[in-house]
Design an enzyme around this catalytic site. Structure first.
Site, PDB file in Angstrom:
ATOM      1  N   CYS J  52      32.896 -11.936 -36.077  1.00 53.32           N
ATOM      2  CA  CYS J  52      33.774 -13.014 -35.645  1.00 53.32           C
ATOM      3  C   CYS J  52      35.224 -12.609 -35.885  1.00 53.32           C
ATOM      4  CB  CYS J  52      33.454 -14.290 -36.435  1.00 53.32           C
ATOM      5  SG  CYS J  52      34.630 -15.623 -36.110  1.00 53.32           S
ATOM      6  N   ASP J  59      28.213 -12.038 -36.295  1.00 56.16           N
ATOM      7  CA  ASP J  59      27.609 -12.873 -35.260  1.00 56.16           C
ATOM      8  C   ASP J  59      26.438 -12.110 -34.662  1.00 56.16           C
ATOM      9  OD1 ASP J  59      29.180 -15.212 -35.238  1.00 56.16           O
ATOM     10  OD2 ASP J  59      30.752 -14.198 -34.095  1.00 56.16           O
ATOM     11  N   VAL J  74      22.074   2.736 -15.082  1.00 54.47           N
ATOM     12  CA  VAL J  74      22.549   2.866 -16.464  1.00 54.47           C
ATOM     13  C   VAL J  74      21.531   3.701 -17.238  1.00 54.47           C
ATOM     14  CG1 VAL J  74      23.175   1.624 -18.555  1.00 54.47           C
ATOM     15  CG2 VAL J  74      23.485   0.536 -16.307  1.00 54.47           C
ATOM     16  N   GLU J  75      22.011   4.644 -17.989  1.00 56.46           N
ATOM     17  CA  GLU J  75      21.120   5.413 -18.860  1.00 56.46           C
ATOM     18  C   GLU J  75      20.919   4.570 -20.121  1.00 56.46           C
ATOM     19  OE1 GLU J  75      19.438   7.473 -21.714  1.00 56.46           O
ATOM     20  OE2 GLU J  75      21.605   7.204 -21.958  1.00 56.46           O
ATOM     21  N   SER J  76      19.657   4.324 -20.478  1.00 60.65           N
ATOM     22  CA  SER J  76      19.403   3.277 -21.468  1.00 60.65           C
ATOM     23  C   SER J  76      19.820   3.658 -22.882  1.00 60.65           C
ATOM     24  CB  SER J  76      17.929   2.858 -21.429  1.00 60.65           C
ATOM     25  OG  SER J  76      17.102   3.928 -21.786  1.00 60.65           O
ATOM     26  N   HIS J  93      32.548 -15.277 -28.339  1.00 61.44           N
ATOM     27  CA  HIS J  93      31.288 -15.323 -27.599  1.00 61.44           C
ATOM     28  C   HIS J  93      31.473 -15.266 -26.092  1.00 61.44           C
ATOM     29  CE1 HIS J  93      29.121 -17.389 -31.236  1.00 61.44           C
ATOM     30  NE2 HIS J  93      29.655 -16.237 -31.536  1.00 61.44           N
ATOM     31  N   GLU J  94      32.293 -16.153 -25.547  1.00 60.23           N
ATOM     32  CA  GLU J  94      32.450 -16.186 -24.093  1.00 60.23           C
ATOM     33  C   GLU J  94      33.052 -14.875 -23.601  1.00 60.23           C
ATOM     34  OE1 GLU J  94      33.644 -18.527 -26.150  1.00 60.23           O
ATOM     35  OE2 GLU J  94      33.217 -20.555 -25.422  1.00 60.23           O
TER      36      GLU J  94
END
Ligand SMILES: [Ca+2]
Ligand SMILES: [Ca+2]
Ligand SMILES: [Ca+2]
Ligand SMILES: [Ca+2]
Ligand SMILES: [Ca+2]
Ligand SMILES: [Ca+2]
Ligand SMILES: [Ca+2]
Ligand SMILES: [Ca+2]
Ligand SMILES: [Ca+2]
Ligand SMILES: [Ca+2]
Ligand SMILES: [Ca+2]
Ligand SMILES: [Ca+2]
Ligand SMILES: [Ca+2]
Ligand SMILES: [Ca+2]
Ligand SMILES: [Ca+2]
Ligand SMILES: [Ca+2]
Lengths: 154, 154, 154, 154, 154, 154, 154, 154, 154, 154
Positions: J52, J59, J74-76, J93-94
């Site tokens: 946070c 968080d 995307v390569e994981s 968060h947003e």
């Protein structure tokens, strides 16, 4: 990412007192840090309580609020205090649920907002209230709230 | 397997009328076809309803009855009619649940019997009642009833 | 590990016909490949069906059988055929469930065995039957069957 | 928020008697306190019971009613008494479910209304009935009722 | 409400025998008591069983049938007997599921009908079949069947 | 069954006011109508709320109370009012949960009593409190409370 | 119903060997016995396993395949053998899932087909792959696959 | 806390090849870093697969292994490789499950160990195997494995 | 109820910094306000994270801690900080789980304590660790933790 | 199937260090091996954690990312490292949820992408964030994420 959008808030971090009336509770807002795109924010408040205006007995609800911000975000601590302000005030189920949404709309002027009020049963038949305001912009993703229905026992 | 233990029953198959009083309802029994071993029979009745003796408003419960038969089995159609006889009679939750068990004990004299009464909430706080009679013989297998607790909303 | 314990079986692999009577169905067994230790085997048969001896209408049950083998294991294909032999035969719930267990006990002489018969409702009140035979040897691990109770609707 | 919309009701708060016929039961209404917006109200009644008109045996259902009010709201206590009036009256499943909806439509003239009737099984095959009246106004949010299907046992 | 729509039925109430062939089973119908509105009726049959035409071994399925009646309703006891007639007849999964729907369509000429056949696994990979006939009239409410997918173990 | 054990109560039926202090709330009792046998009564209160004594912010809990009555039963409406009296009073989680049990023990002198306090999370780590008083008499059946653990998200 | 559509198959009933390469595995088809209507067939394969092409370690997936047949149905035993042929072959998650669909499309030329590949986690973040081919004809009913998301622990 | 107990392992971190026979797979162990107290370690392996020795078709199981270490812990990567070595080897369900436990007991000599083997259904009736070795020391806490029973469809 | 047992705490209410080492994190305690009776306190921490000492990659766990206090309670905010101190430190699963319990035992000297560590999977096979210390006093009620097992996908 | 699309990656297989800043973390991509069709890839990351920015306390979130690739996947493993880079960085968060999506969009330029951020509660009211970018091509199948709502306790 964005600058600290919370720097001018009054209630965050300091000592706070539960307001004793929803009308006088302060709903604070912050600048939307991603205002150039449309997205949905969901608040889940499983701890809502008010009083029945007829009998003064406590009522309880599980509330879920979804909105698409325009320029402002709801500051979550002030939302908590606003919802807490219903604790000792009377409110009918249908009226109360819709009123909470309208107060939020007034404060943050979202592109779209909805509320689901899932009230605990009184007399065996619970009431749920579903209200939506505005139009969902094209392409926005909006999941169901998915709160389980009331099922009695067994 | 065993002979037809149901051949002398009065209510099975013919036309039946819901008795209007639990006291006058007839609980029929049949010979236990496996009386040389101990086993458990479970009836689940999710459709029980009676009236509140104070207000005459309907009450509802999910009932589960387990027993270990001795010489007699409960005949299930007569059990259904007996439970149906509470439909228009007043009964308090604790008293009603235990009384159903005691009536069954009187009729079939089981080695052991228990009842779980899971009542629908009135006023937000449901009551469950759990009563057991007798001693479980050694080696008998007795699963939990596993009825979910009441959880309100959300 | 052990030799192929299945080499002398008659029904496994070849063409099989559903026997038309449980009494004439052949329950085959195989040597317990781990006979020097105690362990539990569970069969779950969610597809059991028989006929009501009073009305000849179909009945259905979910059966779970647990046992601790001594020298013999139940061969699972013959178990399936044995259970299938009830398809067009009459059987009362309590009697049928216990009888299946006793037939298995006769055939394989286990250290311990139990059956749970979870019958589909007829008339709103389903019957479950729980029967156990023998004594669980010290130190054996025996999980609950954990079949959900009947809950009606909602 | 709005004035007390419940002040002229006859049944709320006083002593009430379960009406003995749905036709004579009084369904009361109150002014919609948020009549300038469209929203959905859901009642969940897991305790509905009537009698089978062919056999006079009890039937049970879990009912869920959703509506979008126009000028009037259903008063929930009178709804409870109305539903309770089916307790000793005969009603077929399809007919009964749709009739409850139509009575409500007559009384409160909603913009839209639907009912889901989830009946307890008789004979192994339960019936559900789904009826909707009217057109959902643009932008209204209407969650699924989400009542679990019947699954028998196991 | 409506008159007794069941008065001319042949199978309801009297003694019945499970028909031995789906083709000869009689599917009875009754007048739709609410024929001036559109609504959905759902039958859930968790007890369907037939035989595999290749091996004559039993197959099992959980069936869910939804329809919007026009002038006729399916009489539920005759539906049960019709489904029971598959008990000793061979049927492939895809073919059987669609055929049940088509027979119903022939008999009651509904506005719309669908069937979900959720077959028990054979060989580890269960088959589900979903078939719909006709067009859903505007404004009709049609909930998902919501039957859980197969998940193996764990 | 038994006489009306509720005839001398003060709070049942009349107008009631939420007491403003748990200490002054009146917990009423009634004679145990089945005092010659041992059974368990469970109250589930999913709507408990108090204030944090450090911050005056609301706390919430789901409470489940089980007891075996001796001569007295708890009257459920007075229990509701007693629990409601915590609404505006400060209480620590461990202390509050155990204190509620001890007050009940003082009032009705049960053979045995236990309380489970399942508190909503504050700071990510919820606290549950489990307290039992007395000894369970031999042969009494006492199901688990079975309240789900906290699982965060996902 | 239809003639035996399975009479010309090579793998059904006889002894079969797991093919050692998906490319050489034979996917058999049968005539669609209900080719004059549109319906959906779902296969659920919770037992898929392949090898990671980078590390040769086993990978696992739960696969669900839906399709709307045109003239041909997939024969389910050959499907099982085809999926089993991945057992000792390397395959990346995204590529593998889509390739299985494309092979099926080649073989049976369906009106529409989709696959959901729900892979077991490696490194804490599982991958799901969702691919659909073709256009769903008007009026076809297509339920969600409804496979639960991955949720870690707790 | 303890020193790095993993420093002498051969398979951890380096390139590994799936062993092609369980007998030759190496099960590595590490010193128990908390050997002065008793505790339980649980491994959950939802990805076990072997071949049927009769038909060479793949079998699948969900395995759960619990043990109380004495001086040694199982190294989890070597456990994974050991379980993976069953991938192309034949194994009967009862025998295989118990054998895995016995191999682990040989390697790490635990105070107590158990295995639950939850096999995917073949022919409609899945087999579960439960085996425990040794005696649980006083005061050790041992939760149920809680794997759901098989329930077919619906 | 009891006096404010929290008045001498250092970390509660003031600004706090996440400690960077579990060894130096301060675990505060408060006087047990109900020290004359035995009860259980449960903390659920679904947000535990540490680093793998071999690879420095993050590990995650869901932790549940139960204890029976003697003279001291764990202060929950300091517990949160203590657990947070593992965020950037290496810890093996078995060792870490047991060590957390032992540190708590050192600090508050409980009558009894246990910890369940439910670790997120790495490599497909998650590890759970269950450790209990001390003896549960007679009559104490101790519910199962009831954390769901790992189930992979599907 | 396709060639090895992973052959040029830097982070896969070798030793990796958790990057200490999301901005400097490297998100690698691979060629889409099925670039001629549209399909959806879902990553589920139940182990996301950040700090946070106001309090520096941890968080946690459960993240689900869906995308329709264009030329790149995307390569994981690099995704895992990128998400891990938030471990010691502040993020609202947003803002954080939307930013993760935008970074992915920048790197792989997908046809469409969405993210669901399901944050653990702080102060009783959790926040979920739902963001979608681009337009879903016609005919693509996109299942709901289906993450359960927050429900507090009970
Ligand atoms: Ca939807
Ligand atoms: Ca119920
Ligand atoms: Ca138990
Ligand atoms: Ca709630
Ligand atoms: Ca147990
Ligand atoms: Ca119900
Ligand atoms: Ca079943
Ligand atoms: Ca839907
Ligand atoms: Ca599994
Ligand atoms: Ca989680
Ligand atoms: Ca978790
Ligand atoms: Ca079923
Ligand atoms: Ca237990
Ligand atoms: Ca699976
Ligand atoms: Ca959907
Ligand atoms: Ca709750």
């Amino acid at each position: 990412m964005s600058d600290n959008i919370y720097q001018n808030l009054e209630q965050l971090g300091g000592a706070t007192v539960l307001p004793d009336d929803p009308k006088t509770a302060i709903l604070e807002s912050v600048q939307n840090p991603q205002a150039d795109v449309d997205y949905v924010v969901r608040f889940t408040a499983p701890e809502f309580t008010s009083l029945c205006p007829m009998t003064a007995q406590p009522d309880f609800a599980h509330l879920v609020i979804d909105y698409i911000p325009d320029q402002l975000l709801v500051e979550s601590k002030s939302l908590k205090l606003f919802l807490g302000a219903f604790r000792n005030h009377g409110a009918f189920h249908e009226d109360c649920t819709v009123s909470i949404a309208r107060r939020l709309i007034d404060e943050i002027n979202p592109k779209w907002l909805r509320i689901g009020g899932y009230w605990y049963p009184r007399g065996g038949i619970p009431i749920d209230v579903f209200y939506a305001f505005g139009e969902v912009p094209k392409g926005v993703w909006l999941p169901e709230q998915g709160v389980a229905g009331y099922r009695g026992r067994g």
